[in-house]
Every structure is written in structure tokens, then in C-alpha cells.
Enzyme design. Sequence first.
Site, short mmCIF file in Angstrom:
data_model
loop_
_atom_site.label_atom_id
_atom_site.label_comp_id
_atom_site.label_asym_id
_atom_site.label_seq_id
_atom_site.Cartn_x
_atom_site.Cartn_y
_atom_site.Cartn_z
N CYS A 160 31.68 -7.57 3.97
CA CYS A 160 31.65 -8.37 5.20
C CYS A 160 32.65 -7.90 6.27
CB CYS A 160 31.87 -9.83 4.87
SG CYS A 160 30.56 -10.48 3.81
N HIS A 210 37.97 -14.91 10.37
CA HIS A 210 36.85 -14.56 9.51
C HIS A 210 36.21 -15.82 8.93
CE1 HIS A 210 34.40 -12.25 6.74
NE2 HIS A 210 34.88 -12.98 5.73
N LYS A 217 31.60 -18.49 13.20
CA LYS A 217 30.62 -18.69 12.13
C LYS A 217 30.16 -20.14 12.08
CE LYS A 217 32.10 -14.89 9.13
NZ LYS A 217 33.26 -14.37 9.86
N HIS A 244 27.35 -16.99 8.43
CA HIS A 244 28.02 -15.72 8.11
C HIS A 244 27.03 -14.57 8.30
CE1 HIS A 244 30.55 -12.72 6.70
NE2 HIS A 244 30.83 -13.14 5.47
N PHE A 285 36.98 -9.85 6.65
CA PHE A 285 37.36 -9.59 5.27
C PHE A 285 36.12 -9.55 4.40
CE2 PHE A 285 40.80 -12.62 6.85
CZ PHE A 285 41.53 -11.60 7.45
N PHE A 342 34.11 -8.75 0.26
CA PHE A 342 34.19 -8.62 -1.19
C PHE A 342 34.88 -7.30 -1.56
CE2 PHE A 342 30.46 -11.43 -2.89
CZ PHE A 342 31.23 -12.55 -2.68
#
Length: 408
Positions: A163, A300, A330, A335, A392, A394
Site C-alpha cells: 500500500c 495513511h 480514505k 483504501h 505504509f 504490508f
Amino acid sequence: MKHRVVITGIGIHSCIGESVEEVATSLYQGRSGIGIDPVRKEAGYMSGLTGIVSTPDLKGRLGRRERITLGQPGIFAYLATEQALAQAGITPDYLAAHEVGILFGNDSCAEAVVRSADVIREKRNTQMAGTGAVFQSLDSTVTMNLSVLYNLRGINMTIAAACASGSHPIGLAWLLIGQGLQECIICGGAQEVNPLAVASFDGLGAFSKREDAPTEASRPFDADRDGLVPSGGGATLIVESLESAKRRGAKVIAEVLGYGFSSNGDHLSVPNAIGPAVSLRRCLDSAGLRVEDVDYINAHATSTPVGDAVEAKAIKDVLGGHRAVVTSTKAFTGHEMWMSGASEAIYSLIMMERDFIAANLNLHRLDPAAEGLCIPPERIDRHFDTFVSNSFGFGGTNSTLAFRRFQE
């Protein structure tokens, strides 16, 4: 850095608008783009919530040969790039005569892969997948297709960083252009929105279940948030040296001031506050900014219980007592995943140019972890000059970008 790096064009195809003006109106008026996809419920999804994004047929705009190699991410990226090039005043003749690069974020092409595999299994004939299948299936589908469509001969690379995929290209462009290795780079991010793209996320229970009120489901920093809402589309920024922009007589939208990055290095999916704080500090240092210079942070914050709390801690650790305005767009879009780093830079640029900060929608009860941050539940009409945008992903990949209203 040998050269100042600026933005001269932006383009967006998202659930809150298919042009800069449409997006600006949605942000200003507090209009969410989130709804329910019945196909997902029929397919066994626990949550049918998603950003509602159209996928136009490009027939009449591109020939058949070009269309068959473009999957959904490529379509979205093409639509956004057409807008950005037009705003920047970059023509096919210019592209043919100059070395222009492309850096785009994309970390999956699930639909193309699954559909090809289904056809092959059913027909027991690999040729039945079609000649365009391989070009739709690769993560580099956007950069390979757009580099050919636009005759690009500079750097050509896809960034797959979960992401943060859409943010890192802008930072890398800042580095390359600032050092004089390139003059102009098409940057951005794309995210497919078909149900095949995010089924595994739904299986993890990552999505909000607030289906009775779709537009209230994405609620960054709210104490009652219950998960993210998936979304997508395409976002493109034209990044170039100030010298290049001046030679072309292009209008400069903003300046890219800095780029920070880090890796958490400790868990695949659970974030920590240390890595994001390092990314934010590194960005401010590279931009030559003090924390007091930051007017706005596009967080984020995805509306997940752990993620938002960790980011709030990281922001407070870095800013100390400075109360920059913090929101997450968001809340409007859900997202947008691989696209989000690029789209959120664009949303922030739109707000800066129009002198407002969009509301942090659906903030009814502030998470105690975010106490001390200035997170407005309503729109603020305010001039601001400097902002940073966090992304940010995974695996603990972190990216932070700093931008400033252009000054000679």
C-alpha cells in the site's frame, strides 16, 4: 540535490471523481464514493463494501491491439495519465523528441491471472488464454503498456510495495530528477477494483462490516472503526525538473520537497510506530523542514483498529507539541491500496491549490490513541503551503512525501 523538482500535471480516476474538478467538488462537499457491490456478496464476501469506480470501454480511444493488453489497472492508469499529460501540456510530439520516464506503483493483477488460469483449465489449451493475457497479468502491466502507448524512453519501472506502491515512485522520481539523471517522469499508482483483486483481504476479516451505512464505513481515527473499505482507480502526476518546466512554459502546481522511507522489519501485517516515524523524520530532513513548517498531514490511516493508532503515535512522536492538521482522505475513498500513495498526494495538492482541508469524515468519537492530534471532523477553509503524505504497506514498507506550494 542539483535540481528543484516540481509537479506540472495531475490526473485522477477514482470513486470520488473521474477528473480533478469532480474530485475537488467531492472533497469540498464531503461526498463519499463508497457503496455496496452485490457481486461480492454473491461471491461469498463477508463485506460487500467498496469504492464504486467505473471501468470505461476504451473502444474509440485506443485500437484493438492496444486494448487487449490493458487490464483494469492499465485502463485506470491510462485514463489518469491522459489527464495529467494534458494539464502539463505534454504532447505526443514532445514525448517523441524527449526522454521521458515512467515509474508506477502496482502490486497485483489478480483478475487477469485468475481468468487466464480458468480458461486454460477449462479448455485445456494455453492458447485460449489469448495474446493479451500475459501483458495484463504482470505487475508491470501499467509501465509496459504506457511506455509503448506514449513512446517513453526514460526510466521504466514498476514499484510493488503493497500500500506504499503509489508513493515510492514520486520519491524515486524526486531523487532521479534532483540528481539530474532524468528531466521528466510520469509517476502514479493503479489499483484494480474487481472482486477477484481483494477476496483474500476479505478472508482475513480486514474489511469493515458496516454495510447498513456504506458512506459511514470508512472512519479513520474514530474509536468505533471496524476495518478498511477497499477501493481503487488510477492516479498520475507529471514530475519534472524546474528547468524543464520553465523551458516548456508549463504551469507549476507544486514542488516536491522531500522523500522519506523505512522498513519495519518485524511483522508481515502488524505495523509498528518506529518505522513510520523514521520515514516521516527522514522526509522532513531531506526536505529541510522543521516540524513547525508542516501545515497538513494526509495520514495513511486506513480505518483499521491497530493501524490508525500506531500511525497516530508515530505522528505525535515526530511532531511533538506542533499541531499540524491531520486527516485521512480514505474516509472519502476507502483504501485505494496500490494507488493510494499517488492519489492522496493528488487529493492534498487539490486542497492546497483551493485553500481548504477536507473533513476527516465519520469522526464521531476520537480514538484515545489520537488524542492531542488536530483531526477536524468538518472541512477547514484555510490557506496552507506545506504538507506531507504518509503511505505504509504490508511487510512494513513505509514512504513519506513532502510538498510545498510553488515559490520562485
